[in-house]
Structure formats: structure tokens, C-alpha cells
Design a protein around this motif. Structure first.
Motif, PDB file in Angstrom:
ATOM      1  N   GLU A 166       5.458   4.631   8.442  1.00  0.00           N
ATOM      2  CA  GLU A 166       6.140   3.298   8.159  1.00  0.00           C
ATOM      3  C   GLU A 166       7.024   3.441   7.004  1.00  0.00           C
ATOM      4  OE1 GLU A 166       5.975   0.534  10.333  1.00  0.00           O
ATOM      5  OE2 GLU A 166       4.747   1.363  11.667  1.00  0.00           O
ATOM      6  N   ARG A 167       8.151   2.532   7.081  1.00  0.00           N
ATOM      7  CA  ARG A 167       9.078   2.442   6.084  1.00  0.00           C
ATOM      8  C   ARG A 167       9.788   1.011   5.842  1.00  0.00           C
ATOM      9  NH1 ARG A 167       6.571   6.360   5.072  1.00  0.00           N
ATOM     10  NH2 ARG A 167       7.326   8.271   4.572  1.00  0.00           N
TER      11      ARG A 167
ATOM     12  N   MET B 216       8.047   6.040  -2.705  1.00  0.00           N
ATOM     13  CA  MET B 216       6.602   6.062  -2.889  1.00  0.00           C
ATOM     14  C   MET B 216       5.991   6.500  -1.647  1.00  0.00           C
ATOM     15  SD  MET B 216       3.878   3.123  -4.014  1.00  0.00           S
ATOM     16  CE  MET B 216       4.082   2.283  -2.473  1.00  0.00           C
ATOM     17  N   ALA B 217       6.218   5.569  -0.560  1.00  0.00           N
ATOM     18  CA  ALA B 217       5.266   6.062   0.551  1.00  0.00           C
ATOM     19  C   ALA B 217       5.537   7.471   1.195  1.00  0.00           C
ATOM     20  CB  ALA B 217       6.036   4.955   1.792  1.00  0.00           C
TER      21      ALA B 217
ATOM     22  N   ALA C  74       4.368  -5.907   2.155  1.00  0.00           N
ATOM     23  CA  ALA C  74       2.945  -6.115   2.215  1.00  0.00           C
ATOM     24  C   ALA C  74       2.383  -5.694   3.741  1.00  0.00           C
ATOM     25  CB  ALA C  74       2.129  -7.596   2.219  1.00  0.00           C
ATOM     26  N   GLY C  75       3.152  -6.123   4.870  1.00  0.00           N
ATOM     27  CA  GLY C  75       2.688  -5.575   6.030  1.00  0.00           C
ATOM     28  C   GLY C  75       2.809  -4.194   6.242  1.00  0.00           C
ATOM     29  N   ILE C  76       3.847  -3.596   5.642  1.00  0.00           N
ATOM     30  CA  ILE C  76       4.087  -2.004   5.802  1.00  0.00           C
ATOM     31  C   ILE C  76       2.853  -1.436   4.754  1.00  0.00           C
ATOM     32  CG2 ILE C  76       5.501  -0.088   5.088  1.00  0.00           C
ATOM     33  CD1 ILE C  76       7.844  -1.845   5.959  1.00  0.00           C
ATOM     34  N   ALA C  77       2.538  -2.072   3.895  1.00  0.00           N
ATOM     35  CA  ALA C  77       1.360  -1.325   2.951  1.00  0.00           C
ATOM     36  C   ALA C  77       0.077  -1.351   3.623  1.00  0.00           C
ATOM     37  CB  ALA C  77       1.425  -2.030   1.482  1.00  0.00           C
ATOM     38  N   GLU C  78      -0.154  -2.451   4.231  1.00  0.00           N
ATOM     39  CA  GLU C  78      -1.327  -2.596   5.179  1.00  0.00           C
ATOM     40  C   GLU C  78      -1.320  -1.542   6.264  1.00  0.00           C
ATOM     41  OE1 GLU C  78      -1.377  -6.431   6.833  1.00  0.00           O
ATOM     42  OE2 GLU C  78      -2.074  -7.384   4.651  1.00  0.00           O
ATOM     43  N   ARG C  79      -0.304  -1.395   7.013  1.00  0.00           N
ATOM     44  CA  ARG C  79       0.059  -0.011   7.884  1.00  0.00           C
ATOM     45  C   ARG C  79      -0.219   1.183   7.287  1.00  0.00           C
ATOM     46  NH1 ARG C  79       3.690  -3.971   9.923  1.00  0.00           N
ATOM     47  NH2 ARG C  79       5.408  -3.022   9.170  1.00  0.00           N
ATOM     48  N   LEU C  80       0.369   1.445   6.177  1.00  0.00           N
ATOM     49  CA  LEU C  80       0.078   2.465   5.467  1.00  0.00           C
ATOM     50  C   LEU C  80      -1.262   2.750   5.024  1.00  0.00           C
ATOM     51  CD1 LEU C  80       3.196   2.701   2.883  1.00  0.00           C
ATOM     52  CD2 LEU C  80       2.441   4.148   4.914  1.00  0.00           C
TER      53      LEU C  80
END
Length: 662
Positions: free
Chosen positions: A294-295, A314-315, A281-287
């Protein structure tokens, strides 16, 4: 009958009738109801405020919810198991005690009966002597029977014929109080029956010793004189209570340990699942914030690891696609900018040649002269399109700069109207300005604001079908607004938002030679957003349209509302509501009984009922609302119905909860 009578009539001033008193009482009841509801809302808010942090933590923390649920379910299971085990142990202890007590009491009853049968009675004794002998015999019997108990039980002997146990030789061992220890219903059952009767009760003592639970077993017997008496065995349950207390303590300790252990296990197990989810969730917010590099850290080969690998893949694909799109967008913007710049040189040459041909069109034949005029018009359109494309490319590249300074919008409106007067004369349209009596000052870029208003006024004249165009100015609070109203073809439902799209036309079949380049409103929206303002549209089919530009008085000040309502007062819906209000008022007036004209006072017209609440829309979703729109909080509209206040020039703001007339 006297002709000078001055009896009051219902219509006279100062006379209250049932017709007027009834609404007053209803109004007071309605007011009390509203006040009570307000008090309840305040109380509920006061109670809910301390709980909001805990509720927020409960909603946001899935690990806390799972662990709390595990603890609650474990506690329920432990409680249920404890109740079952304690019940089984209790029943087992009582059954064992009851069997032992019955065996002991049966032996005692048999011994007492044998002793009475083998003891001879003293002949010739008086009643008093016989009573004393009976008391002595029972005392000896109680002592003998209780001597084998060794504090395991006590024995009580009571007379059967009276409740006065002291005069009839009541005897008890172990300082037992026979009056309170033997229940009355048990004595009644023993006196009426012939068998053994038992009952669980509490044993009381005359020495001040605390009472304790016990089992009482009684039977009716005959003494040596043949008189009937009651013999009771009292078995304390102290040992059983101590055993049961020990079992309860052991189960409570073990249950608490099990619940805590299960909670810790659940916390650890859930943590292994929740931690990667939180990381994702944190990485998705940063993306989403633009940090595409971010990975997730992937360890192991389980399902969580495969989820992390899929997320990273996906990222990576998303980053690659976004980079490709950004590169394509940059190429497109560069292409549009380069083409626009490169076309200016040949366009200048063509313009010079076209001007020469246009000036000499009088020497040509009619067809060639008309071609020269068309060539000049299309070159003007081509130049305008190139300018709009260059401006759009600046907005897309983020290179547009705002040169804000205090300006009076009245002067800008006058310049725009002066430039649109020739077109209005050709269309037979009159431009009317309202609200220009007071200065309307705001910090804005005069060039961009003038471009927006010129676009709105020219569009209103072109689509107004020869009717009047009204330009209205207003200022209130921290906002200023300019609204352009026309009474032409209007907008169909859903077109109020699409009208700001690039190259969009309400009628696709309409020729491209009319209506401008199709980029004017798109550029106007970007200009409004650059100011931190709104550009919004309203319209109805056949009823015209209204475009409203709202700007903050001070640069970088967030907008909270507009001083001009988006839906004009003369819209079809507002006219229908006004007509319905007039019909209700006329219906109330006609319901009053007729009175003589000379004595009837003037009736006060009731206030107009408020309009029903309209559907609300977040202004940030509207075209031209800008990124600095301050959304209303949920508590701003409590108790105010729709939550919108609209006004024209009375100095109030219209709340931007929704777009009217959509």
C-alpha cells in the motif's frame, strides 16, 4: 436485696446493648450510602448512554472539532461585534432624539411662559370662576403647543398642588393618559425643582392604543393667574425603535451569513489537510495488517505532498526490511531444520558406537568407563535438544497441527507422575495429587498436554530441593486447569515472565549439564497457545513457585478465567494477610467485657475481611495467554473492588484481570 433477681445483663442472650446497636446503625447507614451511590451510577449511565455516539464521533473526527471550534469562535466574535454596533447605534439615536426633544421642549416652555405673561387675569372672579378660567387657559395652551408637533410629540399640563388632575384642569393631547404616562418620581422632581427634568418611560393612551417607549421632559411654570402648574412634553421613540430593530435584523442576518460562510471555509480548508491524514492513517492500518504494497497518492509539492513522499519512502524501506528479515528467518528456520535432520544420521551412528562402548565399560579402567557413561548421557541430551529444535522450527514455520479429542486430564497426570517417579525418588521428593476425585475432561491433544505437564513436573522435582510437589486439578465453567506447585528456590520478581524465553536460566552461572535443554518451557508455551489456553508462572524467592496450565473445555472456545488461582493460598503474602486477619479477630474478641462463664453465650467469629485489591494486568500480555483471550469489559468490574474471584475446587473461576504475586 433479693437473691432471686433476674435483672438482664449485657451478656445475656436477646439483650441489645449500645455496643451491638451502634454497628447495626452504622451498617444500615453504610448500606444506604452504597445504595444511593449505585442509584447515582445507574442514573449517570442512563444519561450518558444516548450521548455516547456523539461523544465518540467528537473524539474521532478532528475535522468536526476544528469546524465546530471555528463556528463557536466566529459566533462569539459576531455576537460581540453586534452588541457593540447595536449599542453605538442605540446611543446615537437616543442622543439625537434627546437633543431634538430638549430643543423642542425649551421652545414650548418659553412660549407657554410668554403666553402666561401676556394674558391678563379677569378681576373679581370667584374661586370657581378662576379655576374654570385656568382650565380653559391650559386647554387652549396644550392645543396650541401640541398643534405644531404633528404626532412628533404630545403635551400634558397638570396642576401642582393636588393629584386630582380632573378637578384641577389636567389637560393632555393625543389621547395620552397623564396619570400612568407621567411617573410619580418625575412629578416629584419637577415640583421640587425649577429647571427642566427629563426621564425615559412608557407612554400610555386612553384610546386602547398600545403603549410605547418615550422621553418625557417636564418643567414647573406659572399660568396667567400666577398659579404654578406642570407642563410636560412627551416624545414617542417609535421611529428610533424601528430603526434599531432594522439594524438588529440586518446585523443578525449578516452575522449568520458570516458564521455559515466561515464554517464552510473552515470545512473546506481543514478537509484539504485532514483528507491526506486520514488516507495516511488508513494506509498505515493496512500496512500493519500485512499489506506492505500500500502507498499514498501524492499530488503537488506542498508540505502534505512531502509528507506523502516521506510516508511512501518509509513504507518502501519497511517493506524491504521486513522482506529481508522474513528471508533471513526462513533461512534460519530452514538451516535449523536441515541441520537437525542432517545430524540425525551421524548421531545414529555415534549412538550405536556409544552403546557398544557403554555396554563394554566394565572391561575398561575407571576413567575410561566414566567417559563412556558421560558420552551416553550427553548423547541423550543431544538427541533431546535436536527433538526440541525440530519442534520449535515447526512452531516458527506455523506447521504445528492440533489433534484435539476429549481426554481426561487425570490419566495424563498419572502417566506424567509415573514417568517422573524415578527422578522424584532420587531427589527425595513426594508428588501429591489434589482434585482428582472428579473427571477433568477437555478437548485437547493428549501428546502435547502430556509434554507440557511432564516438563512442569520434572522442573518442579528438580528445583524443589527435596520438598513435596503438589499437582492440583480443577474444572469450572468452560475451563480446566492443572497447577504444579513446588517449595524450592522459587522465582525472583520479574522472572515469572522471562522463564518462558528460549534458553533462559535463572542462574546464568549454573552448568548447562543440569536443567534440560532450555527449550522445554518455550515449547510448553507454544503448545498451550495452540490449544487457545494459558501457561503462566508465579513464584517468590525462597517460597517456591507454581505453574498453571489453563485449557478450554471445548476447542476454539475463548477462555474467560481459570478455576485455580495463580497465586497459591499458602504463599507468603496470603499467610501474612491471614495472620493479620486473625490478629484483628483476636483484638475484637479481647475488647468485649469479661462475663461469668455460666451466663456468657458463645461469641460468633466475624467474617474474614476481603483481601485488598491487587494490581491488574491484561492477560493477553502474559506468556502463553494465546490470541483468543477475551479481555474483560470496563463495566464488568463496577462496584466489585478488584474485580477478581478466586476459588480452588468450589466451581468458580478466577478472573484473569491480573497475575498475582508478580
Amino acid at each position: 436485696m433479693s437473691t432471686g433477681s433476674t435483672a438482664p445483663r449485657p451478656g445475656d442472650p436477646g439483650v441489645r446493648t449500645g455496643r451491638t446497636a451502634g454497628p447495626g446503625r452504622g451498617g444500615s447507614r453504610f448500606g444506604r450510602l452504597l445504595r444511593s451511590r449505585a442509584v447515582l451510577r445507574l442514573f449517570a449511565r442512563w444519561v450518558r448512554r444516548p450521548l455516547l455516539p456523539a461523544v465518540r464521533l467528537w473524539r474521532r473526527n478532528i475535522q468536526l472539532r476544528i469546524v465546530a471550534g471555528t463556528l463557536l469562535m466566529s459566533l462569539g466574535v459576531v455576537l460581540l461585534l453586534g452588541i457593540v454596533v447595536i449599542g453605538q447605534v442605540r446611543n446615537g439615536l437616543l442622543d439625537a432624539k434627546e437633543r431634538a426633544a430638549q430643543s423642542q421642549a425649551a421652545g414650548g416652555f418659553s412660549a407657554a411662559q410668554d403666553r402666561a405673561a401676556t394674558t391678563p387675569s379677569a378681576p373679581g372672579q370667584q374661586d370657581g370662576g378662576r379655576a374654570g378660567a385656568s382650565v380653559n387657559w391650559r386647554s387652549t395652551l396644550v392645543e396650541q403647543l401640541a398643534s405644531g408637533g404633528q404626532s412628533a410629540f404630545n403635551v400634558v399640563a397638570l396642576s401642582l398642588d393636588t393629584g386630582d388632575t380632573a378637578s384641577r384642569g389636567a389637560r393632555a393631547s393625543g389621547e395620552v393618559d397623564p396619570t400612568t404616562s407621567i411617573p410619580a418620581d418625575l412629578r416629584h422632581s419637577v415640583a421640587q425643582g425649577t429647571g427642566t427634568i427629563q426621564k425615559f418611560t412608557r407612554i400610555h393612551y386612553t384610546s386602547g392604543k398600545a403603549s410605547e417607549a418615550g422621553l418625557v421632559i417636564g418643567k414647573r411654570l406659572n399660568d396667567a393667574d400666577g398659579d404654578q402648574y406642570e407642563l410636560y412634553y412627551l416624545f414617542p421613540l417609535t421611529q428610533e425603535e424601528d430603526s434599531l430593530t432594522l439594524v438588529k435584523g440586518t446585523l443578525a442576518t449578516a452575522g449568520l451569513f458570516v458564521v455559515v460562510l466561515l464554517g464552510a471555509i473552515a470545512w473546506l480548508m481543514v478537509r484539504q489537510v485532514v483528507t491526506p491524514v486520514r488516507m495516511a492513517a488508513g494506509i498505515a492500518e493496512r500496512l500493519s495488517a500485512g499489506r506492505l504494497q500500500e502507498r499514498m497518492k501524492v499530488t503537488g509539492e506542498d508540505d502534505i505532498a512531502r509528507l506523502g513522499e516521506a510516508f511512501n519512502k518509509m513504507a518502501s524501506n519497511l517493506q524491504l526490511k521486513i522482506q529481508q528479515l522474513e528471508e533471513l528467518s526462513r533461512m534460519q528456520r530452514r538451516f535449523v531444520s536441515d541441520v537437525s535432520h542432517e545430524l540425525r544420521t551421524p548421531l545414529t551412528t555415534v549412538r550405536m558406537a556409544a552403546d557398544v562402548i557403554h555396554e563394554a565399560r566394565a572391561d575398561f579402567d575407571p576413567i575410561t568407563a566414566r567417559s563412556a557413561e558421560l558420552l551416553g548421557d550427553q548423547l541423550d541430551r543431544f538427541e533431546s535438544l535436536l527433538s526440541d529444535l525440530l519442534e520449535i522450527s515447526r512452531f516458527d514455520a506455523g506447521a504445528a497441527a492440533l489433534e484435539a479429542e476429549p481426554i481426561d486430564l487425570r490419566q495424563v497426570v498419572r502417566r506424567v507422575i509415573g514417568g517422573a517417579e524415578p527422578l522424584a525418588e532420587r531427589k527425595g521428593t513426594r508428588i501429591v495429587v489434589l482434585g482428582d476425585q472428579q473427571p477433568v475432561v477437555a478437548e485437547a491433544d493428549a501428546r502435547r498436554v502430556e509434554r507440557v505437564l511432564r516438563n512442569l513436573v520434572v522442573n518442579a522435582v528438580e528445583h524443589g530441593e527435596g520438598r513435596d510437589v503438589v499437582v492440583k486439578l480443577a474444572a469450572a465453567g468452560g475451563a480446566v486447569a492443572v497447577a504444579v506447585r513446588d517449595y524450592g528456590v522459587g522465582l525472583k520478581p520479574g522472572e515469572a515472565t522471562r522463564v518462558f524465553n528460549r534458553f533462559w536460566r535463572a542462574d546464568p552461572a549454573r552448568a548447562r549439564t543440569t536443567g534440560g535443554t532450555g527449550l522445554g518451557l518455550s515449547i510448553a508455551v507454544e503448545d498451550a497457545r495452540l490449544h487457545g489456553g494459558w501457561l503462566q508462572a508465579w513464584g517468590e524467592a525462597g517460597g517456591g513457585s507454581q505453574f498453571r496450565l489453563t485449557l478450554p473445555r471445548t476447542a476454539d472456545e475463548p477462555l474467560r478465567g481459570s478455576p485455580i488461582p495463580l497465586e497459591p493460598e499458602d504463599s507468603r503474602r496470603n499467610r501474612e494477610q491471614a495472620a493479620a486477619g486473625r490478629e484483628r479477630e483476636s483484638g475484637r474478641l479481647t475488647s468485649v467485657p469479661s462475663q461469668p462463664a455460666g451466663d456468657r453465650p458463645a461469641l460468633a467469629v466475624p467474617p474474614r475481611l476481603p483481601a485488598p485489591p491487587r494490581a491488574t494486568v491484561d492477560p493477553t500480555a502474559l506468556p502463553g495467554s494465546g490470541a483468543r483471550v477475551v479481555a474483560r469489559s470496563a463495566t464488568d468490574g463496577e462496584g466489585t473492588g478488584a474485580g477478581t474471584t478466586t476459588a480452588g475446587g468450589n466451581g468458580h473461576l478466577e478472573r484473569e484481570d491480573g497475575t498475582r504475586g508478580r
